[in-house]
Design a protein around this motif. Structure first.
Motif, PDB file in Angstrom:
ATOM      1  N   TYR A  89       1.081  -1.388   0.069  1.00  0.00           N
ATOM      2  CA  TYR A  89      -0.184   0.419   0.127  1.00  0.00           C
ATOM      3  C   TYR A  89       0.951   1.170   0.319  1.00  0.00           C
ATOM      4  CZ  TYR A  89      -3.645   3.152   0.758  1.00  0.00           C
ATOM      5  OH  TYR A  89      -4.409   3.930   0.785  1.00  0.00           O
ATOM      6  N   LEU A 114       1.307   4.988  -0.651  1.00  0.00           N
ATOM      7  CA  LEU A 114       0.421   5.742  -1.034  1.00  0.00           C
ATOM      8  C   LEU A 114       1.206   7.290  -2.468  1.00  0.00           C
ATOM      9  CD1 LEU A 114      -1.972   8.005  -0.155  1.00  0.00           C
ATOM     10  CD2 LEU A 114      -0.637   8.761   1.444  1.00  0.00           C
ATOM     11  N   ARG A 125     -11.446   1.375  -5.971  1.00  0.00           N
ATOM     12  CA  ARG A 125     -10.397   1.187  -5.264  1.00  0.00           C
ATOM     13  C   ARG A 125     -11.184   0.184  -4.153  1.00  0.00           C
ATOM     14  NH1 ARG A 125     -10.866   7.002  -5.255  1.00  0.00           N
ATOM     15  NH2 ARG A 125      -8.673   8.008  -5.582  1.00  0.00           N
ATOM     16  N   TRP A 128      -9.560  -4.264   2.258  1.00  0.00           N
ATOM     17  CA  TRP A 128      -8.270  -3.677   2.464  1.00  0.00           C
ATOM     18  C   TRP A 128      -7.915  -3.946   4.099  1.00  0.00           C
ATOM     19  CZ3 TRP A 128      -6.398  -0.177   6.646  1.00  0.00           C
ATOM     20  CH2 TRP A 128      -5.196   0.718   5.774  1.00  0.00           C
ATOM     21  N   GLN A 149       3.261   7.641  -4.462  1.00  0.00           N
ATOM     22  CA  GLN A 149       3.706   6.263  -5.814  1.00  0.00           C
ATOM     23  C   GLN A 149       5.007   6.699  -7.050  1.00  0.00           C
ATOM     24  OE1 GLN A 149       1.049   4.485  -8.417  1.00  0.00           O
ATOM     25  NE2 GLN A 149      -0.148   2.793  -6.148  1.00  0.00           N
ATOM     26  N   LEU A 162      -3.507  -0.208  -3.380  1.00  0.00           N
ATOM     27  CA  LEU A 162      -3.799   1.614  -4.268  1.00  0.00           C
ATOM     28  C   LEU A 162      -3.763   1.082  -5.783  1.00  0.00           C
ATOM     29  CD1 LEU A 162      -4.550   4.469  -3.398  1.00  0.00           C
ATOM     30  CD2 LEU A 162      -2.048   4.868  -3.341  1.00  0.00           C
TER      31      LEU A 162
END
Length: 262
Positions: free
Chosen positions: A200, A202, A246, A252, A204, A227
């Motif tokens: 995961y 955030l 998502r 998640w 990138q 993500l």
């Protein structure tokens, strides 16, 4: 020409808002994106990608509509409130929303009911994003608060230096729950323990992608990114929604709980 009453103005404004919403819905839903405003398409894309997230909110968070379609406050709703509490994630970040709303500018200044912030967040170390006018407005509103706490240490300094208000540094509310509280969310979600390598990321970046791939290769595990990439446009999303949608909050949490490596 006759003067319109406040009620008439609200009804006209409400009707105009309803008509605009209908046009927006038809233009986007029909796929005639050439006649839709860019903001309409962006909103539709966000809503479609977040269907699972919005279901979580609808099923687990009791919410009320504060503003009607004409932008008028639901006074009756406010009358039933004992206090006003705000928090936490970047509610006072001007780039992400209308900060005065999150400082209760809709509550009359003379109202004596408590206003409290728990783990309020600026999301930055200073208020350089604020205009002088916004800074004055938020300072006045903040000084109506009974108590303020913030989730970043830097927020304590900001409250003191910019708003003239003391603040306490506290944990974000997500950290107040136990592992068991989160585990309850996964009960109705199908997943297998040992679901490989879960990522995961955030913020990138190419070098991060390379690192993630190297780690996956090292462990010999299948990579499950939580993500998804941003679709280039709404049309691309609708062609392959599974690629860009998502995950739900339940999925998640379940993926993280069942991962061999995170």
């Amino acid at each position: 020409i006759t003067d319109l009453s406040r009620g008439d103005e609200a009804r006209i404004s409400g009707a105009r808002g309803t008509l605009t919403s209908l046009i927006k819905h038809l233009a986007v839903k029909s796929g005639r994106l050439g006649i839709a405003r860019r903001s309409w398409v962006a909103e539709a894309l966000r809503e479609e990608r977040d269907i699972a997230l919005r279901a979580f909110v609808a099923n687990r968070i009791k919410a009320a509509i504060l503003y009607d379609s004409a932008g008028e406050i639901n006074v009756g709703l406010l009358d039933n409130m004992d206090l006003f509490l705000v928090g936490s994630d970047q509610v006072w970040r001007s780039a992400y929303g209308r900060v005065p709303t999150y400082l209760f500018d809709f509550v009359p200044a003379e109202d004596q009911r408590p206003r409290i912030a728990y783990a309020g967040s600026f999301g930055t170390d200073d208020l350089s994003e604020y205009t002088p006018e916004l800074l004055r407005t938020t300072r006045e509103l903040a000084q109506c608060f009974r108590a303020i706490s913030v989730r970043e240490a830097s927020g304590v300094d900001i409250c003191s230096s910019q708003w003239g208000m003391p603040a306490t540094h506290v944990l974000d509310p997500t950290m107040l729950l136990t592992a068991d509280d989160y585990a309850e969310l996964t009960v109705s979600t199908s997943f297998e323990s040992g679901s490989g390598f879960v990522s995961y990321v955030l913020d990138q970046a190419p070098q991060v992608d390379v690192l993630v791939q190297r780690v996956a290769l090292h462990f010999g595990s299948s990579l499950r990114p939580l993500l998804p990439p941003d679709p280039p446009n709404l049309t691309a999303y609708r062609r392959s929604p599974k690629t860009y949608s998502r995950p739900s909050v339940e999925q998640w949490v379940a993926a993280i709980a069942g991962a061999d490596f995170l």
